[in-house]
Design an enzyme around this catalytic site. Sequence first.
Site, mmCIF file in Angstrom:
data_model
loop_
_atom_site.group_PDB
_atom_site.id
_atom_site.type_symbol
_atom_site.label_atom_id
_atom_site.label_comp_id
_atom_site.label_asym_id
_atom_site.label_seq_id
_atom_site.Cartn_x
_atom_site.Cartn_y
_atom_site.Cartn_z
ATOM 1 N N SER A 71 -35.995 20.927 8.329
ATOM 2 C CA SER A 71 -37.437 21.095 8.188
ATOM 3 C C SER A 71 -38.170 19.771 8.370
ATOM 4 O O SER A 71 -39.300 19.750 8.873
ATOM 5 C CB SER A 71 -37.780 21.719 6.836
ATOM 6 O OG SER A 71 -37.197 20.975 5.796
ATOM 7 N N HIS A 74 -38.584 19.579 12.004
ATOM 8 C CA HIS A 74 -39.582 20.506 12.557
ATOM 9 C C HIS A 74 -41.009 20.147 12.156
ATOM 10 O O HIS A 74 -41.955 20.530 12.836
ATOM 11 C CB HIS A 74 -39.243 21.936 12.132
ATOM 12 C CG HIS A 74 -38.003 22.451 12.783
ATOM 13 N ND1 HIS A 74 -37.128 23.327 12.170
ATOM 14 C CD2 HIS A 74 -37.465 22.190 13.999
ATOM 15 C CE1 HIS A 74 -36.116 23.583 12.975
ATOM 16 N NE2 HIS A 74 -36.302 22.909 14.093
#
Lengths: 398, 398, 398, 398
Positions: A71, A74
């Site tokens: 994450s 991202h």
Amino acid sequence: MKGKMKGVTLVADWDPKPKFELGSKDIEDRQTYLGSLVYRNPRIEIKEYDIPTPGPEEVLLEVKACGICGSDVHMAQADDDGYIYYPGLTGFPCILGHELSGVVVEAGKKAFDKQTNKPFKGGERVTTEEMLWCASCKPCSDGYPNHCEHLDEIGFNINGAFAKYMVLPARTLWSLEPLAESYNDDDIFLAGSLVEPTSVAYNAVIERGGGIRPGDRVVVLSGGPIGIAACAILKRAGASMVIISEPQEERAKLALKLGADVAINPTEVDFADRVLELTKGMGADLFMEATGLPEIVYPGIEKVIWEGRTLNSTIVVTARAEAKIPVTGEVLQVRRANIVGAQGHSGHGTFPRVISSMADGMDMTPMITKKIRLEEVPENIIELQTNREECKITCLIK
Amino acid sequence: MKGKMKGVTLVADWDPKPKFELGSKDIEDRQTYLGSLVYRNPRIEIKEYDIPTPGPEEVLLEVKACGICGSDVHMAQADDDGYIYYPGLTGFPCILGHELSGVVVEAGKKAFDKQTNKPFKGGERVTTEEMLWCASCKPCSDGYPNHCEHLDEIGFNINGAFAKYMVLPARTLWSLEPLAESYNDDDIFLAGSLVEPTSVAYNAVIERGGGIRPGDRVVVLSGGPIGIAACAILKRAGASMVIISEPQEERAKLALKLGADVAINPTEVDFADRVLELTKGMGADLFMEATGLPEIVYPGIEKVIWEGRTLNSTIVVTARAEAKIPVTGEVLQVRRANIVGAQGHSGHGTFPRVISSMADGMDMTPMITKKIRLEEVPENIIELQTNREECKITCLIK
Amino acid sequence: MKGKMKGVTLVADWDPKPKFELGSKDIEDRQTYLGSLVYRNPRIEIKEYDIPTPGPEEVLLEVKACGICGSDVHMAQADDDGYIYYPGLTGFPCILGHELSGVVVEAGKKAFDKQTNKPFKGGERVTTEEMLWCASCKPCSDGYPNHCEHLDEIGFNINGAFAKYMVLPARTLWSLEPLAESYNDDDIFLAGSLVEPTSVAYNAVIERGGGIRPGDRVVVLSGGPIGIAACAILKRAGASMVIISEPQEERAKLALKLGADVAINPTEVDFADRVLELTKGMGADLFMEATGLPEIVYPGIEKVIWEGRTLNSTIVVTARAEAKIPVTGEVLQVRRANIVGAQGHSGHGTFPRVISSMADGMDMTPMITKKIRLEEVPENIIELQTNREECKITCLIK
Amino acid sequence: MKGKMKGVTLVADWDPKPKFELGSKDIEDRQTYLGSLVYRNPRIEIKEYDIPTPGPEEVLLEVKACGICGSDVHMAQADDDGYIYYPGLTGFPCILGHELSGVVVEAGKKAFDKQTNKPFKGGERVTTEEMLWCASCKPCSDGYPNHCEHLDEIGFNINGAFAKYMVLPARTLWSLEPLAESYNDDDIFLAGSLVEPTSVAYNAVIERGGGIRPGDRVVVLSGGPIGIAACAILKRAGASMVIISEPQEERAKLALKLGADVAINPTEVDFADRVLELTKGMGADLFMEATGLPEIVYPGIEKVIWEGRTLNSTIVVTARAEAKIPVTGEVLQVRRANIVGAQGHSGHGTFPRVISSMADGMDMTPMITKKIRLEEVPENIIELQTNREECKITCLIK
């Protein structure tokens, strides 16, 4: 404690797409539950901060180790229109980093150590849940903190651990002192930084998947860090066969090292046929779906259940995916099977059980394939946008 | 198949005590559920029998291995008045032996192998449940064969396995073929003869005790065969600490070899203090009570629960005892604890899971401390009346 | 909001018995977990207080109704040496009263209403858990607030509801608005004051007892308020027969009115024989032990389980008792039975389910046999030391 | 007992489609698990039979009542190519009828009555499971008779109940004597013929759906007999709101009569919006999907779960359907939801609990909207191919 410190900070522009509407938990220009619809032009900057001060139920932590999570990658990665990939809760600018371990430096008077049931006094080695559940909403009151209606997340909308210091509520901390019997000083922190991702896997297969009975057979689809951790946990829980399905060789090898008995490369063999062959036609009791590609992998899972003779198979949906899962109800009926969704890592005694398993020899540190310094975090987050060979890159903070 | 065979037979006199009344399941001069009130002057004789013939849902088995169980000893042991020690279902004369493995010789047309879902054809290596549940009474219909209301028991009121051949219903047989990957020819039968006692332990701690989550702590009280098997199963189920409490050194060592992490000698140290010390004040999630001395050991269990910080402890009552358990309700309330009773080994997928665990490396064969021939069974049953050093004496039948 | 209010206050002298030692949660001269070893010469006084002010996560409540609980009686009752009967957490002086309902007057900015997931704005009708769990200790983090290690209790060591106003954390409040469909204005508050004791019963039989399946048979021992509430809940859960065992006629009648199908007077008939007769020899699936006299009632429970044909019976220990429960392990083994301890009412979704059940017609208000004014509370608390005919005396505060 | 009797017999031609292959459980020209691929030109004939003779574990039953099930209709209904609609286990010619009650006429010596645990003696009123599970395969041994690998089904491949007499194994019989307290002589048999379909619903929502806690909210999709029975069971289990979604008015009314609180006509209002409105935004704890149209109804179920605030919702797939269920994994994850498949009615204590619920007032007989004689069965089976207004047509056999 006074002073300055550096923090690896995600900065992005609040530039909502036309269709975006401010949700009930969103705060204009500050945070949103729909990051990829709002934040544009992400960049990672090392900024200077005042060392934060803990409140009465909080501690000041000196961070010792923090892993990079998908994450993190991202949040820092932009699509063709410049919007970030990460779709969830975000509030920038924010210091990244949530897979962490560290040492308590200062503690508020009402900051209790759950391990001792006494106030923190400083010097305790700890890790933390990433989810700062509110303890007051209906899900929290009912015992489901992973579904808190007022959630904050470390390193997403609350400053995280790619920094020398951070402040955390005592409520989400868990002592790493039990690891002192199995790890030396530095390795405690490396192992400790893996408690959070291991707990995500534990929550998926044990809490949500209902666990297994010794002798059961299991299949883990995808050898990312969560899938690999699931292999370790399920083998430890007594699985007589742990099958990892993963196309990339390095990841499959790591899964085999940490607990899987057999690896399948689903790009080379038929997944379902191979699972049925390995299990002598029995199929599996638990499937952990961690690929995020349900329309591709689900028909194979269904075939194993339908043609196998195992009843009561559980499919745990662990990865997020936009695609629908094409479920044949009759398979669930005839084989008495079920599908559950898994999210989070908090509550249900998960963190302390992961820690005591690690203290007893469930060693996850081979998952750390690269160690870096704080200054190297930005370039490594970028690197991971394309590099699929590293499993876990972990920052050691001195 | 025609011919003669020898069988190690328990013979005793039907001589009911005055207070005995024939129960609903008892048959005058043939069987009783209250053996120690009825049977007198037990003696073990090697008698000659016709090789039995299987019915349509049965198989003829060539026995390969059979262990001596404590109940065999107690059926052959007389008290001062000459009555047998064993208090349960008995029907003499009866060939003893129920912890067995063997090879299918002949099979009825409707005798199916659960492993293949096809009729037995001969040559399959199998073990059996000891309990011949009726499949028709209310408990059996509801899924609780361990509580069958029309139970027969191999080696108690139905001829058992200390013989060259025996007939068994296909329903209670389980294939040992999965062990062929881990054991060579002879050892399959030794391991196979341990499936039944291991299943008693599995039923106690996994089915009735509810199992554990990886990272939990457990205590097993008494290192007899069932307690030792429980250590192996619970370690395999992910216990971060398995504590065995056993005064005899050989048994404690065997428990440590098969899965226990620490042994306590409760005659030398304070049981409760030591468990609390070992668990750093946490106590344990599961206690398996296999001593049969509840009034002696229960106060210590209660102290661990009360002073420890673990909630939801489960106490599994496994051994039979006449004495009351002195339970303090407040301990169950304040610590959210519970007590369950365990009996049997059938149903609930226990046998196949024990076998697949053994196939994957849960090796119970070190429990066999002595191997004997059929002719030596009587003297060894007598020997075990006093010998506490052997764990399991197993007869190999050639 | 400024002003003065009156509060029914328990005052007593801090005069520890010689054997008393200050425990880890005790505070010299302020509070103890062992009330009956410390507090002497209790008296109830109506004192004047400043109206309290809520913090950011708290609300100011105008109290509307509050029932008298047995623990109120025992805090005000002295033994021959002058020490209070109540053995648990106490901190005097303290306004009594914890079975309450009221209206939100003021709310802190971070005081959220779980019903709407929005901040309280004033005017909401609510009730509260009596247990102020900390949300930070290990039991709270693991989802077991009834076993909080830093518990405060309303009306025991925190000012309670026999007053016009009180301050409460939003965390423990539950909206009574769903009752508006079934009750008129005044009755909402009466019903609302019964949510707490009903939740104690619900926690015992549903959460800890594991609930029942429609068609099961149950036995409730003792028709006090908790036992009567259990009858209502279990009948609603689908019990095909709810048997109440209670010697006092008024209480038995009330139990029959609220849900029991049959009443047994255990002083007139043999409890076990009668249960077996009523259930045609089947026995019961769940026994709720609320008498606090285990040595007297447990042998009867055991006889029902042993002679009955029901497997998997659960015995829920609900009342506190000093006497041991004389448990025969063999009964638990042969009948696959289990014993669990129950404590508290918080967590596990209990309060909202009790409220929605009441909204759908589970009317508990017949339990209120007498309504009084605030000034009458002291005399009624004293009255209940001897009066066994009233079920619930409830104070309406105007 | 000797003599002749008439039986309503399904006759059809064994004429397999080209793609059909004889499966492992199929018998050439006698039975198949894939009826609609094999049997052609179905016709219902009333044929004459010898009264059958029971074996040692069987009884001869005089049938008293038998309902027509949807599967009876589909076995007798041909598609454009003349093949039967019913896709499952079939073996023709076969006397139809499996929702039955009757009286024991003769019993084998080993035919035990589970209610008394004594041999049947004649005169007992009973009903039966429709599934004749083998009690020997792996699923049966593990406690899952609904998934028996050697299943026979009454009225499908074994002669059924549209006849004066039939033979059944004692194993699948359940006494209706407990109904004698609530029903008079004739009505016992009517109620008794509804035990089987009610048990299908009970197995779905209680055994497979995991039941509910009192106060939960539930939604039943489709008001056929199984859906209506589910409404009755779930209301009895304590649901605070039972919502039935059913387009046809007569069926909705019947559901309301038997237990539903509110009916939704999904062709007139938006299903999801209405459920959210009725539940004040909370959604539901359990959804029973009995429409067989997953691609139509599932998106609405998902919307209720996603937008509602209830965690842990369970979706029970009860109806058979060829279409895929389009499942969004994220909904299961974020709301902690799960999907289970339900099949059958046997085992798990379901039949006796349905009977004791009926004995205590769960009256299902309003579901019988028409009563007929044996001679009228064929025309009524045909009638039901088009008639959607009758709920249950039941044959009384005198």
